[in-house]
Scaffold this active site. Structure first.
Site, short mmCIF file in Angstrom:
data_model
loop_
_atom_site.label_atom_id
_atom_site.label_comp_id
_atom_site.label_asym_id
_atom_site.label_seq_id
_atom_site.Cartn_x
_atom_site.Cartn_y
_atom_site.Cartn_z
N ARG A 15 41.63 14.08 112.76
CA ARG A 15 41.03 14.03 111.42
C ARG A 15 42.00 14.40 110.30
NH1 ARG A 15 35.85 17.45 111.50
NH2 ARG A 15 36.60 18.26 113.47
N ARG A 441 88.99 19.25 68.76
CA ARG A 441 88.17 18.09 68.39
C ARG A 441 88.89 17.37 67.26
NH1 ARG A 441 84.49 22.34 65.50
NH2 ARG A 441 85.40 22.22 63.42
#
Ligand code: UD1
Ligand code: MG
Length: 457
Positions: A15, A441
């Site tokens: 089940r 940067r």
């Protein structure tokens, strides 16, 4: 007196409608079978036997460990047939405790009481009264005396009125048990060898049969379907929640609390709704956990606050959060995150295998992996440690009082000295000495009186 413990776990569990053997389905994070084994671990037993059959390889691999012996039952011809397979493995002279692998919450004191009552001489059945006994074996009595167990499918309409049921758990005198299971037949409604037929045999031989009635339904509830599994999970979670609240833990809602492992709490711990704790978690005095957190294998020190929707998973390495730290909302702490006192980890910040000293802060959208971060460091929004070169992991070391601007990439291995400052938007590939400013940067270009293009008509 010798004790054998036998856990029946060979059945299919049809089940459950699952390819996983039933006894390996999980309740509160552990398999049903592990629950049964751990709840009987305190009993002094000469033999611990698990009967396997359906999915035997998987079941055996899942629970193999010190002192556990497996006996295979193939094919599975009923509970009596299952016990027949164990006969050569049973130590004589005492009792055998028989349990079901699908009845996970049996209490240790109950099993002890059954064994004591049996004392190598009596057949002791654990029974319970059900309002709806459909499907269970019924305890047939003559006056007070137990006469037999009759299975639901074999019971007469009168016997089906009996509400006292067999729970599937018994303690039997071992030598007699061996003899009885050798005499079982399968002439019954299901064509199975019923273990429960030994009760009538004991009565016929004059062996005392004792029914011990439990009133605690939770300890004898079996799992046969996903629905029953979920039902038992909620009952178990409720028990754990009540125990924590009895110890002073404040749960916003005990119905929305899940513990799949061990949770240790200090005084004045608050846990909001929908939190899941897994593995080993410890919360110090005054810790507050916001709603919807998942916390696994972690130690959280006194006064720390874990805000809503935080995910902490220490896996094997563990995670530690220092006193008074503020974590989340929406933070992610991974294995080896070791955060000192007063550390702040904010939203969408991920920390893995990194040590942050007292007072360090990473408040927004950042990644710290394989890093050592000094005291009071401020780690800007959007900054990450690039710890992986495609083949190996490397470490980033950030000294005390360093300020890392927003949107920086720290390419490991790299060291930033105490008090260094990293300009926002920098990609740092070389070490920065203490006190230096590093900016890596493109410079800003400015064009004055710039005229923007206009759309052609
Ligand atoms: C059994 C009892 C019933 C009791 C009920 C409680 C019998 C005949 N009946 O019925 O009186 O009320 O439990 O839940 O014992 N198993 C094996 N090998 C087999 C068959 C079963 O190992 O060949 C194992 C199953 O995996 C399970 C346990 O034994 O863990 C019980 O088997 P199950 O088929 O669920 O028995 P029930 O019909 O529920
Ligand atoms: Mg059953």
């Amino acid at each position: 007196m010798p004790l054998n413990i036998v856990v029946m776990a060979a059945g299919k569990g049809t089940r459950m409608k699952s390819s996983l053997p039933k006894v390996l389905h999980k309740l509160a994070g552990r398999s049903l079978l592990q629950h049964v084994l751990s709840r009987t671990a305190a009993l002094q037993a000469q033999a611990r036997i698990v009967i396997t059959g359906h999915g035997a390889d998987q079941v055996e691999a899942a629970v193999a460990g010190a002192g556990i012996r497996f006996v295979r039952q193939e094919p599975q011809l009923g509970t009596g047939h299952a016990i027949q397979q164990t006969v050569p493995a049973l130590e004589d002279g005492g009792s055998t405790l028989i349990l079901s692998g699908d009845t996970p919450l049996i209490s240790t004191p109950t099993t002890q009481a059954l064994v004591e009552a049996s004392h190598g001489a009596r057949l002791v059945l654990l029974t319970i009264e059900y309002a709806d006994p459909t499907g269970y074996g019924r305890i047939v009595r003559d006056g007070e005396a137990v006469k037999a167990i009759v299975e639901h499918k074999d019971a007469t309409p009168e016997q089906r009125q009996i509400r006292e049921c067999y729970t599937g758990i018994m303690a039997a005198p071992t030598e007699a048990l061996k003899r009885w299971v050798g005499q079982l037949s399968n002439q019954n409604a299901q064509g199975e060898y019923y273990l429960t037929d030994i009760v009538a045999m004991a009565v016929a031989e004059g062996v005392p049969v004792v029914a011990v009635k439990t009133t605690d339904e939770t300890e004898v509830l079996g799992v046969n379907s996903p629905s029953q599994l979920a039902h038992l999970e909620r009952r178990f979670q409720r028990q754990q929640a009540e125990a924590l609240m009895d110890a002073g833990v404040r749960l916003a809602d005990p119905a929305r609390f899940d513990l799949r492992g061990e949770l240790q709490c200090g005084r004045d711990v608050d846990i909001d709704v929908n939190c899941v704790f897994e593995g080993k978690v410890s919360l110090g005095d005054g810790v507050r956990i916001g709603a919807n957190c998942v916390i696994r294998n972690a130690t959280i020190a006194a006064g720390a606050r874990i805000h809503e929707f935080t995910h902490i998973d220490g896996e094997a390495a563990g995670v530690s959060v220092g006193e008074g730290a503020l974590i989340g909302p929406f933070a992610r702490l991974r294995p080896g995150a070791q955060l000192g006192a007063e550390v702040h980890i904010g939203n969408f910040v991920e920390v893995k295998n990194a040590t942050l000293a007292r007072g360090a802060k990473a408040n927004h959208l950042a990644y710290l992996g394989d890093a050592t971060v000094g005291e009071r460091v401020n780690y800007g929004a959007g900054s990450i440690t690039a710890n992986y070169d495609g083949a190996n992991k490397h470490r980033t070391t950030i000294g005390a009082d360093v300020h890392v601007g927003s949107n920086c990439v720290l390419v490991a291995p790299v060291t930033l000295g105490d008090g260094a400052t990293i300009g926002g938007g920098s990609t740092i590939t070389k070490d920065v000495a203490p006190g230096q400013l590093a900016v890596a940067r493109g410079r800003q270009t400015v064009i004055s009186e710039w005229v923007r293009p206009v759309k052609k008509k």
